[in-house]
Design a protein around this motif. Structure first.
Motif, short mmCIF file in Angstrom:
data_model
loop_
_atom_site.label_atom_id
_atom_site.label_comp_id
_atom_site.label_asym_id
_atom_site.label_seq_id
_atom_site.Cartn_x
_atom_site.Cartn_y
_atom_site.Cartn_z
N SER A 472 -0.96 75.99 60.97
CA SER A 472 0.12 76.36 61.89
C SER A 472 -0.37 77.19 63.07
O SER A 472 0.25 77.18 64.14
CB SER A 472 1.22 77.11 61.14
OG SER A 472 0.72 78.32 60.60
N ASP A 473 -1.44 77.94 62.91
CA ASP A 473 -1.93 78.74 64.04
C ASP A 473 -3.28 78.23 64.56
O ASP A 473 -4.01 78.94 65.26
CB ASP A 473 -2.05 80.22 63.65
CG ASP A 473 -3.02 80.47 62.51
OD1 ASP A 473 -3.79 79.55 62.16
OD2 ASP A 473 -3.01 81.58 61.96
N ALA A 474 -3.61 76.98 64.21
CA ALA A 474 -4.86 76.40 64.70
C ALA A 474 -4.73 76.07 66.19
O ALA A 474 -3.66 75.69 66.66
CB ALA A 474 -5.20 75.14 63.91
N VAL A 475 -5.82 76.22 66.91
CA VAL A 475 -5.84 75.94 68.35
C VAL A 475 -6.79 74.78 68.62
O VAL A 475 -7.77 74.56 67.90
CB VAL A 475 -6.28 77.18 69.16
CG1 VAL A 475 -5.29 78.30 69.01
CG2 VAL A 475 -7.67 77.64 68.74
N ARG A 476 -6.47 74.03 69.65
CA ARG A 476 -7.32 72.91 70.03
C ARG A 476 -8.51 73.43 70.82
O ARG A 476 -8.35 74.19 71.79
CB ARG A 476 -6.52 71.92 70.86
CG ARG A 476 -7.33 70.70 71.33
CD ARG A 476 -6.50 69.78 72.19
NE ARG A 476 -5.43 69.14 71.41
CZ ARG A 476 -4.49 68.39 71.96
NH1 ARG A 476 -4.46 68.22 73.28
NH2 ARG A 476 -3.57 67.83 71.19
N LEU A 477 -9.72 73.02 70.43
CA LEU A 477 -10.94 73.49 71.09
C LEU A 477 -11.46 72.51 72.13
O LEU A 477 -12.18 72.91 73.05
CB LEU A 477 -12.04 73.72 70.05
CG LEU A 477 -11.74 74.75 68.95
CD1 LEU A 477 -12.93 74.87 68.01
CD2 LEU A 477 -11.41 76.11 69.55
#
Length: 546
Positions: A472-477
């Protein structure tokens, strides 16, 4: 002592207990391949004992004695080679065969082989991929003469297997069986825990993906797994089914890979299916090599010591047609594992029009194969073939040749284990079949690797990262898609380095796959710790739909 009108026997006293070889050689010696010219008569002519014997011995006898007392069941051989002197001269005889697991078979034969070798082994003939063939051999039609008769070159990359089991002319002496490490009693095999494992370690797989079957056996032996197309017909030779054969070298677990395809090489469709499996205990094969004619049928094969599987103190014959006399054969064409068509068509005649096997003299009409699951009664003439007159033409499949001419015909039987069944399910594949997704440290930096097996309509990939382990708090790199390089027939391998990772932190990574139509699939997580530890997810990755 010399026999009246006979000969003075040669005697040898064994200096110690053991197994001794007795060898007879003809006038040409042990290293010759000269074909004999003998009459083949039961009452030999004087010329049959002269130089024309060449590599043959017209008559021989061996008797084992303890003092003046005969010791029957001590003499055995692994093969018998003979020559009747001409075609059209059937020979009759009886022998006893013992397998390495203690199964005993009585064999009675009455055929017309001309020059022949009688031997027995566990698997008969071998396919080009090393698995048991359960079909026949045909000589290469491009060679002629003696080499074709002797099956020097074979079609389809298939192979002869050597003699394996001892052949006795009387009931085997238990001392001999003990010396050969053969059990006195036969024990029926059993299998357990049959299961199918797809890529996600469940009984489910996708089209053309396959998986593996596993089971446990109580004894070594050949096994089969049949995947049935309709859940009712388990014929291993049915083109729309799939048979998987092999040999378990020892008791214990067995794993059998399957590529998801049927006997023709086509993928199984979406649906629910059943597979069955068994071990073939006490298996014996009686290969006929270039035997020309066998107009009376046979040989008759009888299991004489069936195991007591019911516990009532009485041996139980296998569930074949003919019970303890049940055997199998398959005289139809096939495609070998290397892809060569042997015969006229798959499950068709070996020779056009069943040449050399008119069956005009016998009854029933020509049957090219026994029942694939229940065999046939070997006391009948169902497998009679060839002519009542000599037939040994110059090349294979000529109409005036015996059906067995220039071929290796297999006849076999076995004692089956219990037969188990297991379900499996085939579903449509997702856009990407992910075989491997890992994250680990390389030179102090996290490196994400993934490998696909299939890519259907895939456009590319993004990498997502979280320091909490929560999607849910993952960010796209990745600022742009990593282009997909695979296809519907093969996948690709990828590598991406996380240059923005901070030292000392643990990260979780997800793979976000984008399809051409706009759909998105997320796989993961794979974790990279601050320490050099790698966590691997093989195929059974969670799939999150977005």
């Amino acid at each position: 002592l010399p026999a009246p009108n006979g000969y003075t026997p040669c005697t040898f006293t064994a200096p110690e207990t053991g197994i001794y070889a007795v060898v007879f050689t003809g006038p040409s010696g042990a290293n010759s391949d000269d074909e004999p010219t003998v009459s083949g008569l039961l009452d030999p002519l004087p010329a049959d004992f002269g130089p024309l014997q060449r590599t043959s011995v017209t008559a021989w006898d061996v008797t084992v004695r303890n003092g003046a007392i005969d010791q029957p069941g001590r003499l055995f051989a692994y093969y018998y080679a003979g020559n009747t002197g001409d075609g059209g001269r059937p020979i009759s005889g009886e022998a006893l065969v013992v397998t390495d697991t203690g199964f005993r078979y009585r064999v009675r034969f009455d055929g017309d082989p001309f020059g022949f070798v009688f031997y027995v082994n566990q698997l008969g003939f071998q396919n080009s991929d090393g698995t048991p063939l359960y079909r026949n051999l045909m000589a290469d039609p491009t060679i002629t003469g003696r080499e074709q008769n002797q099956l020097r070159e074979l079609q389809g990359g298939v192979r002869l297997l050597p003699p394996e089991y001892p052949i006795f002319l009387a009931n085997p002496d238990p001392l001999v069986l003990n010396a050969l490490s053969i059990p006195i009693e036969a024990i029926a095999p059993e299998i357990s825990t049959l299961a199918f494992n797809g890529p996600t370690s469940t009984p489910e797989t996708s089209i053309d993906e396959g998986g593996s079957f596993s089971f446990t056996t109580t004894q070594p032996g050949a096994y089969y797994v049949v995947v049935s197309r309709d859940g009712v017909n388990f014929d291993p030779t049915e083109p729309s089914n799939r048979v998987l054969r092999g040999v378990a070298g020892a008791a214990g677990p067995v794993n059998v890979p399957w590529n998801g395809r049927d006997n023709t090489g086509a993928p199984f469709p979406v649906g629910n299916f059943l597979a069955s499996a068994a071990i073939q205990g006490g298996e014996v094969h009686f290969p006929f090599l270039d035997v020309e004619n066998n107009v009376d049928g046979g040989p008759e094969v009888e299991l004489i010591n069936p195991p007591d599987t019911s516990g009532d103190g009485v041996g139980d014959c296998p569930p074949w047609n003919g019970g303890c006399f049940g055997t199998f054969y398959d005289d139809r064409g096939y495609r070998s594992a290397e892809g060569t068509l042997v015969g006229t068509a798959i499950n068709g005649p070996l020779c056009l029009g069943d040449a050399a096997n008119p069956r005009g003299f016998g009854n029933p009409p020509l049957i090219n194969a026994s029942d694939r699951l229940l065999g046939f009664d070997s006391r009948t003439n169902q497998r009679a073939f060839g002519f009542t007159v000599p037939a040994n033409p110059s090349s294979i499949c000529l109409p005036d040749g015996g059906f067995g001419d220039k071929k290796g015909l297999d006849l076999w039987t076995y004692y089956p284990s219990n037969v188990l069944q297991t379900p499996l399910r085939i579903v449509n594949p997702t856009a990407v079949t992910l075989r491997r997704f890992t994250a680990g440290l390389e030179n102090g930096q996290p490196v994400v690797r993934w490998e696909t097996g299939v890519e259907i309509g895939a456009q590319g990939f993004h990498i997502l990262r979280s320091s909490s382990g929560d999607l849910s708090d993952a960010v796209r790199l990745t600022a742009t898609l990593i282009p997909a390089r695979g296809s519907a027939s093969q996948g690709a391998a990828y590598r991406w380095t996380d240059a923005s990772a901070q030292p000392g932190k643990n990260y979780s990574y997800w793979l976000e796959e984008h399809e051409v139509g706009g759909a998105t699939n997320v796989y993961g997580p794979a974790q990279a710790a601050a320490a050099p530890v790698e966590q691997v997810y093989r195929v059974n990755l969670p799939l999150v739909m977005r």
